[in-house]
Design an enzyme around this catalytic site. Sequence first.
Site, short mmCIF file in Angstrom:
data_model
loop_
_atom_site.label_atom_id
_atom_site.label_comp_id
_atom_site.label_asym_id
_atom_site.label_seq_id
_atom_site.Cartn_x
_atom_site.Cartn_y
_atom_site.Cartn_z
N TYR A 57 0.85 -1.18 0.00
CA TYR A 57 0.00 0.00 0.00
C TYR A 57 0.89 1.24 0.00
O TYR A 57 1.55 1.54 0.99
CB TYR A 57 -0.92 0.02 1.21
CG TYR A 57 -1.86 -1.16 1.34
CD1 TYR A 57 -2.23 -1.91 0.22
CD2 TYR A 57 -2.37 -1.54 2.58
CE1 TYR A 57 -3.09 -3.00 0.34
CE2 TYR A 57 -3.23 -2.62 2.70
CZ TYR A 57 -3.58 -3.34 1.59
OH TYR A 57 -4.43 -4.42 1.72
N GLY A 208 -18.47 -3.68 -0.24
CA GLY A 208 -18.39 -3.62 -1.69
C GLY A 208 -17.56 -2.43 -2.18
O GLY A 208 -17.94 -1.75 -3.12
N GLY A 210 -17.22 0.30 -0.79
CA GLY A 210 -17.97 1.52 -0.55
C GLY A 210 -19.23 1.66 -1.37
O GLY A 210 -20.09 2.49 -1.06
#
Length: 330
Positions: A57, A208, A210
């Site tokens: 990330y 999902g 958001g």
Amino acid sequence: MSGLPQRALGDLRVSAQGLGCMGMSDFYGERDDAESTATIHAALDAGVTLLDTSDMYGPHTNEVLVGKAIAGRRDEVVLATKFGVVRDPDNPSARGIRGDAAYVRSACDASLRRLGVDHVDLYYQHRVDPGVPIEETVGAMAELVEAGKVRHLGLSEAGPDTLRRAAAVHPIAALQTEWSLWSRDIEEQILGTCRELGIGVVAYSPLGRGFLTGRFATPGDLSTGDTRGTHPRFSGDNFERNQAIVRALESLAADRGVTAGQLALAWVQSRGDDVVPIPGTKRRGYLAENIAAATLDLSADDLAAIEAAVPQDGPAGTRYPAEALRGLGI
């Protein structure tokens, strides 16, 4: 510190809901490190113990952010990070997968430095390397446990055979996989394997990504640089077709006095005491909404109505673009 219910991932006890930290640094639009740090602090104050990050990330920047945020509060945190997806900081879109023993060792040491800690509580292989026997990878991970650098082991998006072979080398505390109302692949075979082996499930993207919260009325609501715009379910005609799911959830939520997202999250939490969702957010407001869902009780009728909001043939579009799908379930 307020309390949240606790759940077990193998022998590891964590809060019934964790916090996914990925979007704080990558993939979902602009960064706001100050608000992200405040969100992590608010999560700890509310009794969320499981924080989830990865070396990919950023790449790397999310571990640094999380490490700074938990400085002075390490004993309140069950810290999870991952290795295995290799990105070049000069070309972040390029991806590789590594699971060889030498890389496992070097990746862990690098993560510990970035996080500013002497051990990780839960260390995952982010994606299975098809070119390296899982026995080699997990064997190297087990050596990290023996060295005190890691407390518990996990895999992400692994298939049933890989889980069995991995567990034969060392106990696996958790499988991390996408699980939500519109991503239920795990229920076909993988969930049964996890329960057979005593492996807990950490559900990422339980909302999902958001979409199921109703935040996105049109594709234009995604900010610049948000990679969700490349996902089939957020693209083209699929976007509007999937809005029907959101509208159905919103109608049910209105009857309960809650939000669509809270219903969707509570549904994931209802799947079992060995399931821990890690909704991701970088804002305190959304965090509070998510945490409130951790104690939302749903009746059998509620659960049936929520599931009926999703068409029997599932949502429109696959959960990842085609190239990323090839790395799942190995």
